[in-house]
Design an enzyme around this catalytic site. Structure first.
Site, PDB file in Angstrom:
ATOM      1  N   GLU A   1       3.267  -0.348   4.728  1.00  0.00           N
ATOM      2  CA  GLU A   1       3.208  -1.293   5.964  1.00  0.00           C
ATOM      3  C   GLU A   1       2.355  -2.571   5.593  1.00  0.00           C
ATOM      4  O   GLU A   1       2.269  -3.488   6.292  1.00  0.00           O
ATOM      5  CB  GLU A   1       2.454  -0.449   7.205  1.00  0.00           C
ATOM      6  CG  GLU A   1       1.138  -0.386   7.110  1.00  0.00           C
ATOM      7  CD  GLU A   1       0.639   0.814   6.402  1.00  0.00           C
ATOM      8  OE1 GLU A   1      -0.683   1.150   6.221  1.00  0.00           O
ATOM      9  OE2 GLU A   1       1.347   1.469   5.600  1.00  0.00           O
TER      10      GLU A   1
ATOM     11  N   ASN B   1       0.962  -1.087  -0.026  1.00  0.00           N
ATOM     12  CA  ASN B   1      -0.103   0.050  -0.048  1.00  0.00           C
ATOM     13  C   ASN B   1       0.821   1.118  -0.066  1.00  0.00           C
ATOM     14  O   ASN B   1       2.113   1.348   0.139  1.00  0.00           O
ATOM     15  CB  ASN B   1      -0.773  -0.144   1.096  1.00  0.00           C
ATOM     16  CG  ASN B   1      -0.097   0.359   2.564  1.00  0.00           C
ATOM     17  OD1 ASN B   1       0.988  -0.288   2.611  1.00  0.00           O
ATOM     18  ND2 ASN B   1      -0.709   1.057   3.439  1.00  0.00           N
TER      19      ASN B   1
ATOM     20  N   CYS C   1       1.957   3.531   2.163  1.00  0.00           N
ATOM     21  CA  CYS C   1       2.981   4.080   3.107  1.00  0.00           C
ATOM     22  C   CYS C   1       3.858   2.588   3.530  1.00  0.00           C
ATOM     23  O   CYS C   1       4.580   2.552   4.414  1.00  0.00           O
ATOM     24  CB  CYS C   1       2.388   4.568   4.302  1.00  0.00           C
ATOM     25  SG  CYS C   1       1.428   5.891   4.158  1.00  0.00           S
TER      26      CYS C   1
END
Length: 847
Positions: free
Chosen positions: A329, A325, A327
């Site tokens: 994580e 995704n 970011c």
């Protein structure tokens, strides 16, 4: 479907249809039962909810929902999933809804923003994270863009791997031509996001990834050197185990790439300036150096250890993971999604019977069980944007339970972030979260059945029926941490105190409230060292590390991001990663003075520590990017002010009939030299002309005109230029005028190669900055005889020729806003945390 499943998909669909018809009387009320607590919210949390989350009347825009009603809307909607498994037990479902409500109202847990925004509303999409496959065909590429549009209009973020696309110059059989390669299509995705976000709940965000062994990897590493490209993208290189091993043991090895269309493996050739093969090849160490240099310059690209992610993937039977995704994580399979939520650790540090503060491990476990159930229920009531996403999401049943408020917990417990004790506490927090969420998921499996892809997974090999293939992550907590009044994720505090703009008065002026970290204020007051001067120090510099007379034991505990060496950031990320199913969203912050070698140390420490990815940010490294606070030319002008003669620069004044002094603009000659600058603005191209006095060499007039601005915009611009010209004709300095115009915001902005232009005034300031920079570089005569060159200042050349600056830790820190990017909402300094930018003043966040 595995044999432990207890309810068929068809039956769930039937029950779901009944629930969406709102036939369950217990959930009809917009208000929670009166016995439930009132939400415990700060004024700033309420402001954020009002701006972004509470329902508004579509006609008037006025609020029609309270925070109490919002939390009940979310809790009751999510708890309806309970009836899909026990249709006859409405009373139990209501109790679960009340449990969910109190988790949020007490600030013990918050779900991700799409859930808060969309639960119980028409949009209905509750997940935050998605990965969409990009196939090597025109149909596949534009199907992915369509899916992106549906996801982002509802507030979701999307990740893509472009590694399947054939490289630039490769054959296109259908046409007999050649392809532009993945980078050109990435820009198509970016433009689509720009269009989508105009009507979306929040700005769209993307992750663009390319494998280290793709033939176009060098172009990918440098693509964001042009700041107008891929503005809404985070970029990461998908690094293989083979490459990491070569970096460690054989950096002189020739770098090999693989054509994704043909599967052919080749050495990556160096090219001449004309684009022909030079006969030489790129070495692994050279590619690694290029990644590090650009991460130092701009914070990108990040690195994702893609082989490590797949090796630790418990559901290899589902297929290979290609991307994450936005970011980083959540590594996800194609068409998979994840809904996120975070437990507030700070609020779980409580006073024990002995009067000492301690972390409440038992209550922590209780919150973990309740929030795991919450996130699993979200999967059932979620309205997915595509059938393919719904099918994959219900096949893997991923959830992402994480934490926030970690820095608050450390402060309360008196543990320094940058200490071995801090690392041990962080690792234990994540170990308990991971293990207890697995236990909670096993209990859910007993009630509801394991996730459908359980057979053939690592979970089956362990003989552990479990409801969710993944349960834990550490995700960004941008606005939800403001709602919960806690520090973000596992990041250290950005500052112990800051000014928040919470509202505007009737004249449109912002009301500023000084906000101090509640733990810091309580402890310093108890110790008798709290003062206005101390808070001013924290706001101004971002740290109290150099405040004279402050107790040494408190100085060690109350560290902020500015005080912590990058290696401690990475070691803390690794401590959490050791007990995390998915990955960690964290930014490794560097001072402005950090060198490429400092960045290299962290990237290579990331390889050794076993994390799944790394993102860095060096203060000021994006100062020419959108939302820049200062530009290098103006900083230079301020740092080295000229000292011209008094008679040339004294403000021209004259007396009025009453004996008062007023400005006296001079008369100008009929013929004057003039320079023209073209500048992009939100209203189209602006043509700016600067008239220069041939005798004094001073700027005396500024004229500007818009190509397609319309009557209102052109009249506003004319007014600005008239006032500016009067100032210049009165011996006012152009630099000072530019400083006043620079950064003025508006509701209309536009990206340019010089950064985001936020208004007419800001565009005019940018054009005049370019003029001043060129004048400084070429001299006035050179400009008048030549032309304004766009490349007269080369920041890369200036940086490379400068001597290395001393480490930041050896000197008093500068003002916290220096070198910071500017918030587009309130113009305060932005913090880089959790792979995102966040404004502590107004609550703006963007990933």
């Amino acid at each position: 479907m595995n044999p432990t499943a207890q309810i068929t998909h068809g039956k769930r669909t039937e029950i779901s249809a009944q629930l969406h018809g709102d036939k369950v009387a217990a959930f009809k009320s917009v208000d929670p039962p009166s016995s439930l607590v009132e939400p415990d919210l700060t004024p700033n949390a309420i402001t954020v909810l009002e701006r972004r989350y509470l329902k508004k009347d579509p006609e008037t825009g006025s609020l029609i929902e309270t925070p109490r009603q919002l939390f009940w809307r979310v809790a009751s909607h999510v708890a309806r999933a309970e009836l899909m498994f026990s249709p006859e037990n409405e009373e139990r479902a209501v109790r679960v809804a009340e449990e969910f409500y109190e988790l949020m109202a007490k600030r013990e847990f918050m779900p991700n923003s799409p859930c808060l925004m969309n639960a119980g509303r028409e949009m209905g999409m509750l997940s935050a994270c998605f990965v969409i496959p990009v196939e090597d065909s025109i149909d596949g590429i534009f199907e992915a863009i369509k899916a992106t549009a549906l996801i982002q209009k509802a507030g979701g973020g999307t990740g893509f791997s472009f590694s399947r696309l054939r490289p630039q110059g490769d054959l296109v059989r259908s046409s007999g031509g050649t392809t532009e390669g993945p980078l050109s299509f990435m820009q198509v995705f970016s433009k689509a996001t720009d269009a989508i976000q105009q009507g979306a709940f929040r700005r769209g965000a993307n992750m663009g990834m390319l494998r280290i062994d793709h033939p176009d990897i060098l172009q990918f590493i440098v693509i964001k050197d042009d700041r107008t490209k891929l503005e809404n993208y985070n970029l990461s290189v998908a690094v293989t185990d083979k490459f990491c091993e070569q970096v460690r043991t054989n950096p002189d090895a020739v770098h090999e790439v693989k054509n994704p269309r043909t599967g052919k493996i080749e050495k990556l050739a160096k090219l001449t300036e004309a684009g022909a093969p030079s006969g030489e090849f790129w070495r692994v160490g050279e590619i690694w150096d290029r990644i590090i240099e650009h991460a130092h310059q701009s914070g990108e690209p990040g690195v994702v250890f893609i082989d490590r992610i797949n090796a630790q993937n418990p559901i290899k039977n589902v297929g290979e993971i290609e991307a994450t995704n936005p970011c980083g994580e959540q590594p996800l399979h194609p068409y998979d999604s994840c809904n996120l939520g975070s437990v507030n650790l700070g609020i779980l540090v409580k006073e024990g019977t002995d009067g000492e503060l301690a972390f409440d491990w038992n209550h922590f476990k209780s919150v973990i069980h309740s929030s795991t159930r919450f996130l699993d229920d979200v999967i059932e009531v979620n309205r997915y944007p595509l059938r393919a996403i719904e099918n994959m999401s219900k096949t893997t049943r991923r959830i992402g339970l994480g934490v926030m408020g970690f820095a608050d917990a450390l402060y309360k417990l008196g543990i320094p972030y940058n200490s071995e004790e801090g690392l041990r506490f962080g690792e234990e927090i994540m170990r308990v979260l991971n293990e207890e969420s697995h236990v909670a998921s096993e209990i859910l499996a007993e009630e509801r059945g394991s996730f459908p892809a359980w057979e053939g997974s690592d979970w089956e090999a362990q003989n552990r029926p479990i409801r969710n293939s993944y349960t834990t992550t550490v995700a960004p907590t941008g606005t939800i941490s403001i709602i919960a009044n806690c520090s973000g994720g596992i990041e250290p505090m950005f500052s112990l105190a800051f000014d928040r703009q919470v509202m505007k008065d009737t004249a449109g002026r912002p009301t500023v409230m000084r906000e101090v970290n509640y733990v810091f204020e309580r402890i310093t007051r108890d110790r008798g060292v709290f003062s206005d001067e101390l808070i001013e120090e924290a706001i101004t510099t971002g740290t109290i590390a150099h405040y004279e007379g402050f107790p040494e034991d408190l100085r060690k505990v109350f560290v902020t991001a500015h005080d912590i060496e990058p290696r401690w950031h990475m070691r803390m990320q690794a401590a959490f990663q050791r007990h995390c199913d998915a990955s960690i969203s964290k930014t490794i912050n560097f001072p402005r003075e950090a060198t490429p070698e400092d960045v290299r140390e962290i990237y290579e420490l990331a390889i050794e520590e076993g994390v799944k990815g790394v993102t860095v940010y060096r203060d000021g490294c994006r100062e020419m990017q959108p939302m820049s606070l200062k530009n290098s030319g103006m900083e230079k002008a301020e740092a080295e002010p000229a000292t011209p003669k008094l008679d040339e620069t004294a403000m021209l004044m004259q007396k009025t009939a009453d004996g008062e002094m007023m400005l006296a603009p001079i008369r100008l000659p009929e013929i004057m030299s003039c320079l023209r600058i073209r500048q992009m603005t939100p209203f189209g191209n602006m043509h700016v002309k600067v008239s220069v006095d041939p005798v004094s060499g001073r700027e005396r007039e500024v004229f500007a005109q818009l190509g397609k601005g319309g009557d209102v915009a052109n009249s506003d611009l004319e007014a600005i230029c008239r006032i500016l010209s009067l100032w210049l004709r009165s011996n006012g300095g152009l630099e000072l005028a530019v400083k006043q115009l620079d950064g003025i915001g508006s509701s209309m902005t536009v990206p340019t190669k010089d950064g985001r232009i936020m208004s007419l005034a800001d565009g005019l300031a940018r054009a005049l900055c370019r003029y001043l920079e060129a004048k400084s570089k070429q001299g006035l005569r050179g400009l008048l005889l030549g032309d304004l060159r766009p490349d007269v200042i080369d920041p890369a050349k200036e940086t490379s020729s400068a001597a290395p600056a001393p480490k930041a830790s050896s000197a008093r820190p500068r003002n916290i806003s220096q070198y910071k990017l500017k918030c587009p909402s309130c113009t305060s300094a932005l913090a880089f945390e959790e792979g995102c930018v966040k404004c502590y003043s107004c609550g703006f966040s963007q990933c």
